[in-house]
Write an enzyme that holds these catalytic residues in place. Sequence first.
Site, mmCIF file in Angstrom:
data_model
loop_
_atom_site.group_PDB
_atom_site.id
_atom_site.type_symbol
_atom_site.label_atom_id
_atom_site.label_comp_id
_atom_site.label_asym_id
_atom_site.label_seq_id
_atom_site.Cartn_x
_atom_site.Cartn_y
_atom_site.Cartn_z
ATOM 1 N N PRO A 2 16.628 -2.047 23.779
ATOM 2 C CG PRO A 2 16.566 -3.938 22.230
ATOM 3 C CD PRO A 2 16.252 -2.480 22.471
ATOM 4 C CD GLU A 3 19.297 1.183 27.886
ATOM 5 O OE1 GLU A 3 20.413 1.643 28.635
ATOM 6 O OE2 GLU A 3 18.425 1.899 27.991
#
Length: 268
Positions: A2-3
């Site tokens: 996840p960014e």
Amino acid sequence: MPELPEVETTVRELRNKIIGRKILKAWTDTEKIFKPNFLAFKKGVVGQTVEAISRRGKNIILKLDSGSYFLVHQKLTGSLLYGTEIKNPYIHLILDLDKGKLALSDLRKFAKVAFIPDLENYPDYQKLGPEPLSRGFTLEKFQEILEKARGGIKKVLMDQGKIVGIGNIYADEILFEAKISPLREAPKIKPAEIKILYQAVKKILEKAIKSKGTSVSDYRRPSGEKGNFAKFLKVYRRTGEPCPRCGTKIQRLKFGGRSSHFCPRCQK
Ligand SMILES: [Zn+2]
């Protein structure tokens, strides 16, 4: 992993669900994900009410009414989920709230959950670079970061000490948008290109937040639903497909321990 857009989506979607909720119970089957340890975490959070939830880089930060915090970094495959019944074989933390449950699903068990009495003096937190969507992240600031940086542009974009929140997916998409090759050296990028790259950083991240992030692998929104940005990806994991701009086949190249996806023709 996840960014920024995925973590931001998680925080926004959890906000109206967990603020004001009291933590009644904490359960885990994976003590190694906790800092300093599960016992300290449990002692610090059980009985507390969640006052606020925010994001810093790829970290989710919950503020408790005691004034302490706990931080969740989802790392490679983590997702924070919320619901009344959460059924999933990869749940490694469950917090029973006075309404619903907050749970961490994590296939690879690399996530980190830290109890932090004093956030400002937390070493991992102090090292973080500026938020790319904040007002303080100006073109001048970005120029300064690139001038001082060493090495490839992709590595610099992903360096959390320089700019937070960008990982492999969005670095590839940002560089495609800006028509800059991931193989370029950061300090050699010309001022006109820096401006285009700066705009691409903001544009791609904002667009991905609007679509609730990318779920090409394990990331899920708190409801368990997928993000919708995968269909807008132009190069990431599109090896061999035609470049949407010029038709050349997208290439995948491994360097610096990472796979990069790019158009060898229109990214210079
Ligand atoms: Zn192209």
